[in-house]
Design an enzyme around this catalytic site. Structure first.
Site, PDB file in Angstrom:
ATOM      1  N   ASP A 117      -1.841  -4.438   2.156  1.00 15.90           N
ATOM      2  CA  ASP A 117      -1.323  -3.789   0.961  1.00 15.90           C
ATOM      3  C   ASP A 117      -1.880  -2.368   0.841  1.00 15.90           C
ATOM      4  O   ASP A 117      -2.784  -1.961   1.574  1.00 15.90           O
ATOM      5  CB  ASP A 117      -1.594  -4.621  -0.299  1.00 15.90           C
ATOM      6  CG  ASP A 117      -3.071  -4.822  -0.590  1.00 15.90           C
ATOM      7  OD1 ASP A 117      -3.836  -3.848  -0.489  1.00 15.90           O
ATOM      8  OD2 ASP A 117      -3.464  -5.945  -0.939  1.00 15.90           O
ATOM      9  N   LYS A 118      -1.316  -1.623  -0.090  1.00 20.07           N
ATOM     10  CA  LYS A 118      -1.650  -0.199  -0.213  1.00 20.07           C
ATOM     11  C   LYS A 118      -3.145   0.024  -0.392  1.00 20.07           C
ATOM     12  O   LYS A 118      -3.716   0.969   0.170  1.00 20.07           O
ATOM     13  CB  LYS A 118      -0.886   0.398  -1.398  1.00 20.07           C
ATOM     14  CG  LYS A 118      -1.170   1.876  -1.626  1.00 20.07           C
ATOM     15  CD  LYS A 118      -0.515   2.372  -2.904  1.00 20.07           C
ATOM     16  CE  LYS A 118      -0.932   3.807  -3.190  1.00 20.07           C
ATOM     17  NZ  LYS A 118      -0.423   4.285  -4.507  1.00 20.07           N
TER      18      LYS A 118
END
Length: 249
Positions: A117-118
């Site tokens: 994820d980011k």
């Protein structure tokens, strides 16, 4: 000499044209489907618009935008994803993606092998070998992924044991194969967490269920492949032995 029944059967095997384009490493399955529907793909000189149109890859000629398609060279990369970078070919919100790190490298289309994820960082694999990628990401392969996680506070032995026993969140049982304390300071600690499966935001959700805040999350290994000293934002080609060690099919 007459061909064997097995080779004859293999030669006559057909698959949907979008799947074949993806297997050849030309583009992703979704990109191939879009290209077919847009009338950009031909089979033996005839435009087809059905992504499931059956083709026999070894006997029929495929084209994309009028250019003959052939299997491209297989490429396998390890990349050290920085925090704040999105694992996506394009982002509707204009955020930086991992593909910005590969710009001007002269590489063919590559797809991410799994996700980060980011807010997460560390080891990310990319390849145009969809069979190899599926062997790494499918749940039944149980290929370990190792993470170093900085958390707020100092989780005790009971919390680590609960991580390994598992926590139920809705229909998901979130657990770690192994959770150990690496080191701790006055206000935070570093854990090593090993997963043999990977649900969406698995570690973050597991720790949140225990009331533990994640400060940093770094993937440091996938199976036997370690991130090592690869600098943030940098990438390298995998060696043949590394590719073979990760192969699950």
């Amino acid at each position: 000499m007459a061909p064997s029944k097995q080779s004859a059967a293999q030669a006559g095997k057909r698959h949907g044209v979008a799947r074949v384009l993806s297997k050849l490493g030309v583009c992703s399955r979704s990109q191939a489907e879009a290209a077919v529907r847009a009338g950009r793909v031909g089979v033996d000189g005839r435009v087809v618009r059905d992504p499931e149109y059956p083709v026999e890859a070894e006997r029929q000629q495929l084209s994309l935008d009028g250019v003959a398609v052939a299997a491209v060279q297989r490429v396998y990369l390890a990349l050290n994803k920085p925090r704040g970078i999105v694992v996506s070919a394009a982002d509707e919100r204009g955020r930086d993606t991992v593909y910005d790190l590969l710009r001007d490298a002269g590489l063919p289309w590559l797809g991410p092998v799994g996700r980060l994820d980011k807010a997460s960082e560390g080891l990310l694999l990319l390849s145009n070998d969809s069979v190899w990628a599926a062997g790494i990401t499918e749940p039944n392969t149980h290929l370990d992924k190792t993470y170093h996680v900085q958390v707020a506070g100092q989780p005790d032995a009971a919390a680590l044991a609960t991580m390994q026993a598992g926590v139920r969140e809705g229909s998901d049982l979130l657990k770690a194969r192994r959770a150990t304390l690496l080191r701790e300071g006055e206000k935070n600690a570093w854990l090593e967490v090993v997963l043999d499966e990977g649900r969406n935001r698995h570690i973050r959700r597991l720790l949140a269920a225990l009331g533990i805040d994640v400060l940093r999350l770094i993937r440091v290994a996938i199976g036997p492949l370690a991130l090592g000293n690869l600098a943030k934002g940098q990438w390298r080609h995998l060696g043949a032995n590394e590719v073979a060690q990760l192969r699950r099919r």
